[in-house]
Design a protein around this motif. Structure first.
Motif, PDB file in Angstrom:
ATOM      1  N   LYS A 286     100.476  22.660 113.602  1.00  0.00           N
ATOM      2  CA  LYS A 286      99.700  21.761 112.742  1.00  0.00           C
ATOM      3  C   LYS A 286     100.355  21.629 111.373  1.00  0.00           C
ATOM      4  O   LYS A 286     100.434  20.537 110.816  1.00  0.00           O
ATOM      5  CB  LYS A 286      98.284  22.300 112.592  1.00  0.00           C
ATOM      6  N   ALA A 287     100.846  22.752 110.852  1.00  0.00           N
ATOM      7  CA  ALA A 287     101.504  22.713 109.543  1.00  0.00           C
ATOM      8  C   ALA A 287     102.737  21.827 109.580  1.00  0.00           C
ATOM      9  O   ALA A 287     103.172  21.313 108.561  1.00  0.00           O
ATOM     10  CB  ALA A 287     101.866  24.124 109.096  1.00  0.00           C
ATOM     11  N   LEU A 288     103.325  21.658 110.768  1.00  0.00           N
ATOM     12  CA  LEU A 288     104.476  20.763 110.910  1.00  0.00           C
ATOM     13  C   LEU A 288     104.024  19.370 111.334  1.00  0.00           C
ATOM     14  O   LEU A 288     104.853  18.523 111.685  1.00  0.00           O
ATOM     15  CB  LEU A 288     105.463  21.341 111.928  1.00  0.00           C
ATOM     16  N   ASN A 289     102.712  19.172 111.329  1.00  0.00           N
ATOM     17  CA  ASN A 289     102.138  17.846 111.576  1.00  0.00           C
ATOM     18  C   ASN A 289     102.343  17.344 113.001  1.00  0.00           C
ATOM     19  O   ASN A 289     102.388  16.136 113.243  1.00  0.00           O
ATOM     20  CB  ASN A 289     102.698  16.824 110.572  1.00  0.00           C
ATOM     21  N   CYS A 290     102.483  18.259 113.953  1.00  0.00           N
ATOM     22  CA  CYS A 290     102.568  17.850 115.362  1.00  0.00           C
ATOM     23  C   CYS A 290     101.207  17.315 115.792  1.00  0.00           C
ATOM     24  O   CYS A 290     100.173  17.814 115.361  1.00  0.00           O
ATOM     25  CB  CYS A 290     102.930  19.040 116.249  1.00  0.00           C
TER      26      CYS A 290
ATOM     27  N   MET B  14      96.501  23.206 103.769  1.00  0.00           N
ATOM     28  CA  MET B  14      97.301  22.889 104.961  1.00  0.00           C
ATOM     29  C   MET B  14      96.430  22.270 106.053  1.00  0.00           C
ATOM     30  O   MET B  14      96.896  22.022 107.149  1.00  0.00           O
ATOM     31  CB  MET B  14      98.010  24.164 105.441  1.00  0.00           C
TER      32      MET B  14
ATOM     33  N   LEU C 189      94.135  23.670 107.715  1.00  0.00           N
ATOM     34  CA  LEU C 189      93.817  24.609 108.801  1.00  0.00           C
ATOM     35  C   LEU C 189      92.357  25.046 108.716  1.00  0.00           C
ATOM     36  O   LEU C 189      91.813  25.613 109.651  1.00  0.00           O
ATOM     37  CB  LEU C 189      94.724  25.838 108.718  1.00  0.00           C
TER      38      LEU C 189
ATOM     39  N   HIS D 292      96.517  13.492 109.199  1.00  0.00           N
ATOM     40  CA  HIS D 292      97.905  13.454 109.667  1.00  0.00           C
ATOM     41  C   HIS D 292      98.817  12.894 108.564  1.00  0.00           C
ATOM     42  O   HIS D 292      99.891  13.418 108.304  1.00  0.00           O
ATOM     43  CB  HIS D 292      97.996  12.590 110.932  1.00  0.00           C
TER      44      HIS D 292
ATOM     45  N   ARG E  13      99.105  15.416 105.635  1.00  0.00           N
ATOM     46  CA  ARG E  13      99.896  16.616 105.939  1.00  0.00           C
ATOM     47  C   ARG E  13     101.384  16.412 105.722  1.00  0.00           C
ATOM     48  O   ARG E  13     102.117  17.386 105.567  1.00  0.00           O
ATOM     49  CB  ARG E  13      99.654  17.047 107.395  1.00  0.00           C
TER      50      ARG E  13
ATOM     51  N   MET F  38     103.990  24.848 105.038  1.00  0.00           N
ATOM     52  CA  MET F  38     103.464  26.197 104.846  1.00  0.00           C
ATOM     53  C   MET F  38     104.371  27.245 105.482  1.00  0.00           C
ATOM     54  O   MET F  38     104.904  27.043 106.572  1.00  0.00           O
ATOM     55  CB  MET F  38     102.051  26.290 105.438  1.00  0.00           C
TER      56      MET F  38
ATOM     57  N   PHE G 230     104.132  31.174 106.695  1.00  0.00           N
ATOM     58  CA  PHE G 230     103.078  32.119 107.040  1.00  0.00           C
ATOM     59  C   PHE G 230     103.546  33.561 106.891  1.00  0.00           C
ATOM     60  O   PHE G 230     104.727  33.862 107.016  1.00  0.00           O
ATOM     61  CB  PHE G 230     102.626  31.905 108.485  1.00  0.00           C
TER      62      PHE G 230
ATOM     63  N   ALA H 136     110.199  19.363 114.709  1.00  0.00           N
ATOM     64  CA  ALA H 136     109.231  18.480 114.052  1.00  0.00           C
ATOM     65  C   ALA H 136     109.903  17.252 113.411  1.00  0.00           C
ATOM     66  O   ALA H 136     109.395  16.138 113.550  1.00  0.00           O
ATOM     67  CB  ALA H 136     108.400  19.256 113.040  1.00  0.00           C
TER      68      ALA H 136
ATOM     69  N   VAL I  30     108.132  14.393 115.113  1.00  0.00           N
ATOM     70  CA  VAL I  30     107.045  13.952 114.232  1.00  0.00           C
ATOM     71  C   VAL I  30     107.558  12.879 113.272  1.00  0.00           C
ATOM     72  O   VAL I  30     106.968  11.813 113.146  1.00  0.00           O
ATOM     73  CB  VAL I  30     106.444  15.140 113.456  1.00  0.00           C
TER      74      VAL I  30
ATOM     75  N   MET J  93     110.826  19.333 106.864  1.00  0.00           N
ATOM     76  CA  MET J  93     109.850  18.241 106.878  1.00  0.00           C
ATOM     77  C   MET J  93     109.735  17.571 105.509  1.00  0.00           C
ATOM     78  O   MET J  93     108.889  16.702 105.297  1.00  0.00           O
ATOM     79  CB  MET J  93     108.482  18.756 107.320  1.00  0.00           C
TER      80      MET J  93
END
Ligand SMILES: Nc1ncnc2c1ncn2[C@@H]1O[C@H](COP(=O)(O)OP(=O)(O)OP(=O)(O)O)[C@@H](O)[C@H]1O
Ligand SMILES: [Mg+2]
Lengths: 226, 259
Positions: A127-131, B52, B54, B88, B91, B96, B98, B116, B120, B168
């Motif tokens: 998710k953090a990589l926007n997948c 983020m 989450l 989306h 973001r 991030m 971790f 990504a 993406v 990214m």
């Protein structure tokens, strides 16, 4: 002709074994496809898909394979007649279908469990990589879940191999059926069934070896010894 | 003063009955390097995780640039809960790192970084690869490009994770205790990479850490948070040498004694 020795049984039994192998092969393949379809369907965000998957899984886990087999072979054609469609299945199709549907229902739970067991942190990284949801499932979660599915899939494939014996009941000439025919003819049960056990066991060994190979293929990225 | 790039406006976050953020107000300027310190359970990770996306918020508004993160502006100007499409889009500005690295174990180091961008951001494979190699060079790991994560040390994995986030091209990079899971001898190499980033990039950085010396070195501003609100903030020289709040003094005394 009652002078047959065990070497004379082999060609007949081998013919049956070949049918058993084909039944196992195709129903394991189709069963695996159904496992993924229903297992992922159950995790889908689409309610209809989720409901359909749950219904399929519960029905086929909750009833016996024998009844499923008889239903497809004996009942389905009558249902077809009633609605004016020819649903008469050749025994081999009914056999493969019943075995696939049955193994697929158990396999679906394996797929669902393995996908859900992927660490939450992996979903968060995605998710953090926007997948997207779909990318996360197919590119991140599934590749990690598949190696975890291999040991239970191995068990299911072996189970499937053993279950093929049931199709002799709809007149398919598999190994179990050939053994029964030979026994009727020679009355030599000990020799015949010893051979049959050895042949099933041999097939199970080969199947497990193939599954191991597959497991190694899908788990190349994991540290050795896991 | 420039517009803040991050702004928490009376943000409340509850988990069930527990209120973790209690009307938090907090801003970060573009390019600023801000460290959040505070006792365990005070809500530091929650702040980063909300940014983020989450973790959602219970009340208030979070702004990233001039757009609300967890809301969308309706036609009549009011705010309504954000759609997945909005999230989306938002973001794309954030990345991030971790505590536990969270590399994808089934991908090589290089694929971890290009995955990504290629799927993406739809960057070409060759271009993504080239950029990934550049980032690996920056974190000193070019010779490990084709290894799998399990073949790397924790410090190396975390450096890959930093490269992966940078690939990214975020405006804002969040670090949640990036060195806490590392053996002591590996902490330095990761801090070195973060320090270099802080010095050489105009990236906005938000860092949670228990390493006070490191916080002091790289931050423009340090925020002390306790029980869901910021109790004291200031330039590191001030906050670390002359904290005015009693809670800050107690906290700093405790962690500095430990270290
Ligand atoms: N998903 C969750 N469900 C319930 N409570 C949660 C959840 N996530 C966090 N909390 C609680 O919220 C509080 C703040 O958590 P948070 O992780 O933000 O703290 P922290 O400041 O990062 O602490 P630490 O220094 O230990 O990492 C804690 O009391 C924690 O137990
Ligand atoms: Mg935390």
């Amino acid at each position: 002709m009652n002078e047959m020795t065990w070497t004379d049984y082999l060609p007949v039994l081998w013919e049956g074994a070949w049918v058993t192998i084909q039944l196992t092969f195709w129903s394991t393949i189709f069963g695996a496809l159904l496992s993924f379809a229903a297992g992922l369907g159950k995790l889908s965000s689409n309610r209809a898909l989720r409901w359909l998957s749950v219904a399929y899984i519960e029905v086929f886990r909750g009833t016996s394979l024998l009844v499923q087999l008889f239903w497809l072979y004996f009942a389905l054609p009558l249902v077809g007649e009633a609605i004016g469609v020819n649903l008469r299945l050749p025994p081999v199709v009914a056999g493969i279908l019943a075995l696939s549907l049955n193994i697929g229902a158990y396999g679906a739970e394996v797929v669902r469990g393995a996908v859900q067991a992927v660490a939450r942190s992996q979903y968060e990284a995605a998710k953090a990589l926007n997948c997207t949801r779909r990318q996360t499932l197919f590119r991140i979660a599934l590749p990690q879940a598949i190696p975890e599915m291999m040991p239970p899939f191995d068990n299911l494939a072996i189970q499937n191999l053993k279950d093929t014996a049931l199709v002799s009941l709809i007149s398919l000439a598999d190994l179990a059926m050939r053994a029964e025919q030979l026994r009727n003819y020679t009355q030599d049960s000990p020799t015949i069934y010893t051979l049959v056990i050895l042949m099933y066991f041999g097939m199970a060994l080969v199947l497990t070896a193939l599954m191991r190979l597959l497991a190694r293929g899908v788990g190349r990225w994991r540290p050795a010894g896991r | 003063m420039t517009e803040p790039i991050i702004r928490f406006e009376k943000v409340v976050k509850r988990f069930g009955d527990v209120t973790v953020l209690d009307g938090l107000d907090f801003t970060v300027a573009p390019g600023e390097k801000v460290t959040i310190i505070g006792p365990s359970g005070s809500g530091k990770s929650t702040i980063l995780r909300i940014l983020m996306t989450l973790e959602d918020i219970s009340d208030g508004v979070v702004w990233v640039g001039d757009e609300p993160l967890w809301h969308e502006k309706a036609a009549d100007g009011t705010l309504k809960p954000a759609s997945e499409a909005h999230l989306h889009r938002m973001r794309t500005r954030l990345g991030m790192v971790f505590q536990s690295f969270n590399l994808f174990p089934h991908m090589t180091v290089l694929r971890n970084i290009t995955e990504a961008p290629v799927h993406v951001l739809k960057v070409g494979k060759a271009e993504a690869r080239e950029r990934a190699m550049g980032l690996l060079d920056m974190v000193g790991l070019t010779e490990h490009a084709d290894k799998f994560p399990y073949q790397l040390s924790g410090g190396q994995q975390q450096r890959v994770a930093i490269a992966r986030a940078l690939a990214m091209r975020p405006d804002i990079l969040l670090f949640d205790e990036p060195t806490s899971a590392l053996d002591p001898e590996l902490v330095g190499e990761v801090q070195e990479v973060i320090r270099k980033l802080a010095e050489e990039h105009d990236l906005t950085m938000l860092l949670v850490t228990h390493e006070m010396r490191f916080a002091r070195e790289i931050s423009d501003r340090v925020c002390f948070i306790d029980a869901g609100a910021i109790r004291e903030e200031g330039a590191p020289e001030e906050l670390f040498t002359a904290p005015t709040e009693e809670r800050t003094q107690d906290f700093l005394r405790a962690v500095l004694d430990d270290g």
